[in-house]
Design a protein around this motif. Sequence first.
Motif, PDB file in Angstrom:
ATOM      1  N   THR A  90       0.415  -0.878   0.197  1.00  0.00           N
ATOM      2  CA  THR A  90      -0.236  -0.247  -0.560  1.00  0.00           C
ATOM      3  C   THR A  90       0.993   1.345  -0.391  1.00  0.00           C
ATOM      4  O   THR A  90       1.566   1.150   0.565  1.00  0.00           O
ATOM      5  CB  THR A  90      -0.793  -0.469   1.408  1.00  0.00           C
ATOM      6  OG1 THR A  90      -2.200  -1.366   1.041  1.00  0.00           O
ATOM      7  CG2 THR A  90      -2.022   1.420   1.470  1.00  0.00           C
ATOM      8  N   HIS A  91       0.497   2.735  -0.973  1.00  0.00           N
ATOM      9  CA  HIS A  91       1.130   3.508  -0.891  1.00  0.00           C
ATOM     10  C   HIS A  91       0.127   4.570  -0.171  1.00  0.00           C
ATOM     11  O   HIS A  91      -1.069   4.712  -1.151  1.00  0.00           O
ATOM     12  CB  HIS A  91       1.771   3.413  -2.104  1.00  0.00           C
ATOM     13  CG  HIS A  91       3.345   2.449  -2.728  1.00  0.00           C
ATOM     14  ND1 HIS A  91       3.784   2.315  -2.090  1.00  0.00           N
ATOM     15  CD2 HIS A  91       3.097   1.166  -3.032  1.00  0.00           C
ATOM     16  CE1 HIS A  91       4.634   1.824  -2.081  1.00  0.00           C
ATOM     17  NE2 HIS A  91       4.138   1.223  -2.848  1.00  0.00           N
ATOM     18  N   THR A  92       1.169   5.719  -0.181  1.00  0.00           N
ATOM     19  CA  THR A  92      -0.477   6.920  -0.360  1.00  0.00           C
ATOM     20  C   THR A  92       0.635   8.008  -1.382  1.00  0.00           C
ATOM     21  O   THR A  92       1.690   7.783  -2.016  1.00  0.00           O
ATOM     22  CB  THR A  92      -0.965   7.690   1.261  1.00  0.00           C
ATOM     23  OG1 THR A  92       0.466   8.851   0.784  1.00  0.00           O
ATOM     24  CG2 THR A  92      -0.460   6.582   2.321  1.00  0.00           C
ATOM     25  N   CYS A 128       5.014   9.352  -0.632  1.00  0.00           N
ATOM     26  CA  CYS A 128       4.179   8.918   0.504  1.00  0.00           C
ATOM     27  C   CYS A 128       4.376   8.641   1.630  1.00  0.00           C
ATOM     28  O   CYS A 128       5.302   8.637   2.329  1.00  0.00           O
ATOM     29  CB  CYS A 128       4.435   7.071  -0.048  1.00  0.00           C
ATOM     30  SG  CYS A 128       3.435   5.777   0.491  1.00  0.00           S
ATOM     31  N   ILE A 130       3.972   6.514   4.092  1.00  0.00           N
ATOM     32  CA  ILE A 130       4.909   5.242   4.427  1.00  0.00           C
ATOM     33  C   ILE A 130       5.596   5.116   4.487  1.00  0.00           C
ATOM     34  O   ILE A 130       6.498   4.920   5.274  1.00  0.00           O
ATOM     35  CB  ILE A 130       3.307   4.552   4.282  1.00  0.00           C
ATOM     36  CG1 ILE A 130       2.092   4.009   3.718  1.00  0.00           C
ATOM     37  CG2 ILE A 130       3.775   2.312   4.187  1.00  0.00           C
ATOM     38  CD1 ILE A 130       1.136   3.685   3.708  1.00  0.00           C
ATOM     39  N   HIS A 131       6.150   4.927   2.646  1.00  0.00           N
ATOM     40  CA  HIS A 131       7.437   5.184   2.447  1.00  0.00           C
ATOM     41  C   HIS A 131       8.181   6.770   2.236  1.00  0.00           C
ATOM     42  O   HIS A 131       7.816   6.984   0.726  1.00  0.00           O
ATOM     43  CB  HIS A 131       7.621   4.381   1.850  1.00  0.00           C
ATOM     44  CG  HIS A 131       7.265   3.183   1.368  1.00  0.00           C
ATOM     45  ND1 HIS A 131       5.735   2.807   0.912  1.00  0.00           N
ATOM     46  CD2 HIS A 131       7.023   2.066   1.844  1.00  0.00           C
ATOM     47  CE1 HIS A 131       5.510   1.932   1.238  1.00  0.00           C
ATOM     48  NE2 HIS A 131       5.632   0.862   1.887  1.00  0.00           N
ATOM     49  N   MET A 134       9.892   8.254  -0.887  1.00  0.00           N
ATOM     50  CA  MET A 134       8.980   8.064  -2.390  1.00  0.00           C
ATOM     51  C   MET A 134       8.448   9.608  -2.485  1.00  0.00           C
ATOM     52  O   MET A 134       7.463   9.921  -1.336  1.00  0.00           O
ATOM     53  CB  MET A 134       7.881   7.257  -2.584  1.00  0.00           C
ATOM     54  CG  MET A 134       8.024   5.693  -2.437  1.00  0.00           C
ATOM     55  SD  MET A 134       6.440   4.275  -2.385  1.00  0.00           S
ATOM     56  CE  MET A 134       5.960   5.365  -3.871  1.00  0.00           C
TER      57      MET A 134
HETATM   58 CU   LIG Z   1       4.740   4.170  -0.404  1.00  0.00          CU
END
Ligand SMILES: [Cu+2]
Length: 141
Positions: A90-92, A128, A130-131, A134
């Motif tokens: 999952t990404h945002t 992102c 979450i990461h 990115m």
């Molecule tokens: Cu991500």
Amino acid sequence: MTKSDHHSWLGVMGLILVVALTACSSSSSAPPSASASATSSASATATGSSAGLNPVTSDSIVIKNFAFSPSSLTVSPGAVVTVRNEDSVTHTLTDKADSKLFNTGPVSPGQTKTFKAPDKPGSYPFLCTIHQFMTGTLVVR
Ligand SMILES: [Cu+2]
């Protein structure tokens, strides 16, 4: 008798040929669809632009291999941007600024979400959440 036999034989052959061609065109449909798509794509492009659906399909970002593609996208003010996640996690896609003018929220693997670009022209870095390595930039002008 030979003549009529010959004729009926030709008739059967012709029927088989017609059936074979019909079956072929309905199942595999390689030659008919090629010509059909050539003509329909031309008309689809014309109707698509007139229907105003093109901005939705052209303003899109794909997330793949932990990266936004393209990493920099230029759109019109208020444009609807499509975000497709082709990764297995999952990404945002979230506005880096505190104002959070746009944010897809979590986009599941294989999912497509949309967000509305800011109305004010400018350069909007996003990431992102979450990461956070990115990153990308949304340019509105
Ligand atoms: Cu991500």
